[in-house]
Each structure stands twice: as C-alpha cells, then as structure tokens.
Design a protein around this motif. Structure first.
Motif, short mmCIF file in Angstrom:
data_model
loop_
_atom_site.label_atom_id
_atom_site.label_comp_id
_atom_site.label_asym_id
_atom_site.label_seq_id
_atom_site.Cartn_x
_atom_site.Cartn_y
_atom_site.Cartn_z
N VAL A 2 -5.52 3.13 -0.87
CA VAL A 2 -6.46 3.66 0.11
C VAL A 2 -6.20 5.16 0.16
O VAL A 2 -5.07 5.59 0.41
N ARG A 3 -7.20 5.98 -0.14
CA ARG A 3 -6.99 7.43 -0.23
C ARG A 3 -8.32 8.13 -0.05
O ARG A 3 -9.37 7.49 0.14
N GLY A 4 -8.33 9.47 -0.14
CA GLY A 4 -9.53 10.24 0.11
C GLY A 4 -10.53 10.15 -1.03
O GLY A 4 -10.16 9.98 -2.21
N ALA A 64 0.86 15.16 -16.19
CA ALA A 64 -0.36 15.24 -15.38
C ALA A 64 -0.34 14.19 -14.27
O ALA A 64 0.23 13.10 -14.43
N TYR A 65 -0.98 14.53 -13.17
CA TYR A 65 -1.11 13.60 -12.03
C TYR A 65 -1.60 12.22 -12.49
O TYR A 65 -1.08 11.19 -12.06
N GLN A 66 -2.62 12.19 -13.37
CA GLN A 66 -3.23 10.90 -13.76
C GLN A 66 -2.20 9.94 -14.34
O GLN A 66 -2.24 8.75 -14.09
N ILE A 109 6.27 10.82 -2.47
CA ILE A 109 6.04 12.27 -2.51
C ILE A 109 5.65 12.69 -3.93
O ILE A 109 6.44 12.55 -4.87
N GLU A 110 4.45 13.18 -4.07
CA GLU A 110 3.93 13.54 -5.40
C GLU A 110 4.18 15.02 -5.68
O GLU A 110 3.27 15.85 -5.63
N ASP A 111 5.46 15.29 -5.97
CA ASP A 111 5.86 16.67 -6.22
C ASP A 111 6.01 16.93 -7.72
O ASP A 111 6.95 17.61 -8.14
N GLY A 159 0.84 -1.20 0.00
CA GLY A 159 0.00 0.00 0.00
C GLY A 159 0.88 1.25 0.00
O GLY A 159 2.11 1.15 0.08
N ARG A 160 0.24 2.38 -0.07
CA ARG A 160 1.03 3.62 -0.09
C ARG A 160 0.20 4.81 0.35
O ARG A 160 -1.03 4.81 0.30
N PHE A 161 0.94 5.83 0.81
CA PHE A 161 0.35 7.15 1.04
C PHE A 161 1.15 8.09 0.15
O PHE A 161 2.38 8.06 0.17
N ALA A 162 0.45 8.89 -0.65
CA ALA A 162 1.13 9.64 -1.72
C ALA A 162 0.79 11.13 -1.65
O ALA A 162 0.09 11.65 -2.51
N PRO A 163 1.27 11.81 -0.62
CA PRO A 163 0.89 13.22 -0.48
C PRO A 163 1.57 14.13 -1.51
O PRO A 163 2.69 13.87 -1.93
N SER A 164 0.86 15.18 -1.89
CA SER A 164 1.47 16.26 -2.67
C SER A 164 2.01 17.26 -1.64
O SER A 164 1.26 17.67 -0.75
N PRO A 165 3.26 17.66 -1.77
CA PRO A 165 3.84 18.54 -0.74
C PRO A 165 3.45 20.00 -0.95
O PRO A 165 4.28 20.86 -1.19
N ASP A 190 -12.12 12.28 -2.50
CA ASP A 190 -12.02 13.30 -3.56
C ASP A 190 -11.34 12.72 -4.80
O ASP A 190 -11.46 13.29 -5.89
N LEU A 191 -10.66 11.59 -4.63
CA LEU A 191 -9.97 10.99 -5.78
C LEU A 191 -10.76 9.86 -6.43
O LEU A 191 -10.32 9.25 -7.40
N LEU A 192 -11.97 9.63 -5.89
CA LEU A 192 -12.83 8.59 -6.49
C LEU A 192 -13.07 8.90 -7.97
O LEU A 192 -13.04 8.03 -8.83
N1 GLU Z 1 -1.04 13.31 -4.37
C1 GLU Z 1 -2.46 13.19 -4.29
C2 GLU Z 1 -2.99 14.15 -3.24
O1 GLU Z 1 -2.26 14.53 -2.35
C3 GLU Z 1 -2.94 11.81 -3.89
C4 GLU Z 1 -2.74 10.84 -4.96
C5 GLU Z 1 -3.28 9.46 -4.67
O2 GLU Z 1 -3.39 9.03 -3.51
O3 GLU Z 1 -3.55 8.79 -5.66
O4 GLU Z 1 -4.14 14.52 -3.33
#
Ligand code: GLU
Length: 292
Positions: free
Chosen positions: A198-200, A180-182, A41-43, A5-11, A202-204
């Motif tokens: 597993v994420r928020g 692009a993020y996608q 880290i999604e920078d 799994g992962r957590f992928a925050p944008s800084p 808003d990304l559905l």
């Molecule tokens: N970097 C994205 C954000 O912080 C999350 C990307 C993801 O979890 O797919 O909103």
C-alpha cells in the motif's frame, strides 16, 4: 489471512502530510487484516539521504501510534542481496554507455515517469570505444505476451501496461554505481515476504516494472493498493522538493485526522480525542471500505 505489509520511506527529509497518508494507509490495511506491518528504510540512494531523517521519520510514526512489528531493515546494508539478484538475471541485463542527454536526444518518446524511453542503443552490445555506465534490464519486445503487465489495483482498478511502450529497457545498476530503486524494492519485498503493498499513486507507474522483475526472479507478486497523492495549491505532489512542512508530532490526532480525509474514510472528528480512539475508529472504517 496471511498478511505482511510495509511502509518504505526514503530518508530524504522528515515525514510530511503527504508521506503520512501512505504510511497510515499501509498501517490501517495491515491492522484491518490482523497482519504484520513493517517499516523499511529505503536509503539506497546515498546521494539523496539526509542525516537523521530516518530516525526522525521512525520517531514521528511512533508518536502517531505506528510502530514496526519487526526490526527495521535498511537498504544501505543489503547490497549483497541486490547484487545476487542482479547476477541471477544473467544476460537479461546488459551494459549501457548512453548518457542521459544521448537518450533524451534520441527522442523516441517519453516514458510514463517523464524520462525518455530508452531507444535500445546498447541492446546488442556496446559500440566500439564506448564503456559501460549503467546496466539495464531488457524488456520484452512489443507484441510479446510478456510485454503486457496486467494487475488489479485495489484502489485504482485494473491496470494494463506495455513495458516496451511505457518505459523500455530500464536501469538496474546506475551510472553512479548505486542499485536502482526498482531492483532493491523487489528484492526487499520478496525477502520480507510482503503480501500487500500500500503506497502512494506516484509509484503506480513503477509497478509494472516491479512485477516484471518479480516474474524473472520467480518471486510472488503481492497485492497492490495505490492511494491518491496529496498535492499543494500549485497541484504539485507534496514532497521535500516542493516545500512540504515537517509534520507536527505534538498534535498527533489532528495530523492523523487530516491524513484520513485524503483516504475518504468518513471518520467523525468529534468522537476522536486520542491516538487510541483514532485507530479504534479508523481500522474498522478502512476494513469496511477495503476488506479485512
Ligand atoms: N521509498 C519509496 C518512496 O519513499 C517508496 C517505495 C515503495 O513504497 O515501494 O517514495
């Protein structure tokens, strides 16, 4: 079970109560499955990156008992991987000259993320005298079996989305030259062999696009779980833009307990007096609810 799994925050700012919910949910799911948990880290969008925010997020997570199981990867260092995937898509991508305003003025309708659905102006080639700004991915036509993306979200239930009706041809390389993020997220999840996302919530609305890209690039589709987003009193998603406060990592237990409320785990706060006792209660509570 084989689980990564992962957590992928944008800084774009420090961790706050809203992003902690997504971080914690992804961490609990990984631990409940005896899997690995990675921080990425999604920078990729350097225009939104705030200096020092990534390190701040990593330190706050660590203070809350969440450490990555593998070295952290940074999207800004992976441009060549995104370019390779982009090239692999061949003539499924095409150059687009349209400005945001031209697309908005075409009034086709609004996509699921509030942007105008691309009307397809440059689909068959750039009009004379116009030059490429962005690059878009062609989505299947309405009625084509590939246009309907179905998946089962472990929190939200079954989801079915028509790409042509909900977003239209979408951008993979932006007018400012950034990937692009996608595209970046699909390449990274595949390269890191992520099995569970597993994420928020808003990304559905991004998930159908990502599954479509996974199919085109012959990548596996991970399992998805989208946790509810936390809103402020005005009903806005907590974010830096809506004025969310940075988390106070000197009070780790209360921050973790507050995040758990949003996850509806029913943990009794009285029994928790340390980060360790928190996870001893939270991991089994998550496993009871979402499997292990
Ligand atoms: N970097 C994205 C954000 O912080 C999350 C990307 C993801 O979890 O797919 O909103």
């Amino acid at each position: 079970m084989y689980y990564i799994g992962r957590f992928a925050p944008s800084p774009t700012g420090p961790l706050h109560a809203g992003s902690l919910v997504a971080a914690l949910a992804s961490y609990l799911d990984a631990r409940a499955h005896q899997g690995r948990w990675l921080i990425r880290i999604e920078d990729i969008d350097e225009t939104r990156t705030i200096a020092g925010a990534a390190d701040d997020i990593i330190h706050t997570l660590s203070a809350l008992g969440m450490e990555t199981d593998e070295p952290i990867i940074w999207q800004s260092q992976r441009q060549s991987r995104y370019e390779a995937a982009f090239l692999e898509l061949g003539n499924k991508v095409y150059p687009c000259a349209c400005s945001r305003k031209e697309i908005a003025d075409s009034r086709v309708s609004l996509s699921n993320d509030g942007a105008a659905i691309y009307p397809g102006t440059c689909r068959t080639g750039l009009a004379e005298g116009r030059s490429a700004r962005a690059w878009r991915l062609r989505v299947p036509n309405a009625g084509d079996a590939l246009d309907e993306i179905e998946f089962n979200d472990r929190w939200q239930g079954p989801v079915c989305e028509s790409l042509s009706a909900s977003v239209g041809d979408f951008v993979l390389r932006r007018a400012d030259g950034f990937w692009a993020y996608q595209l970046a997220v699909v390449v990274d999840d595949a390269d890191q062999e992520i099995t569970h996302i597993v994420r928020g919530a808003d990304l559905l609305e991004s998930t159908a696009r990502q599954i479509y890209l996974q199919r085109l690039l012959n990548k596996k589709t991970p399992h998805y779980l989208h946790v509810p987003v936390i809103t402020n009193d005005r009903g806005e998603k907590l974010s830096k833009q809506t004025g969310a406060q940075a988390l106070d990592s000197s009070q780790p237990v209360s921050a973790l307990l507050a995040a758990t409320k949003a996850l509806e785990l029913g943990i009794k706060a009285e029994a928790i007096n340390s980060v360790q006792t928190f996870f001893e209660a939270a991991v089994p509570a998550w496993a009871r609810r979402f499997g292990k």
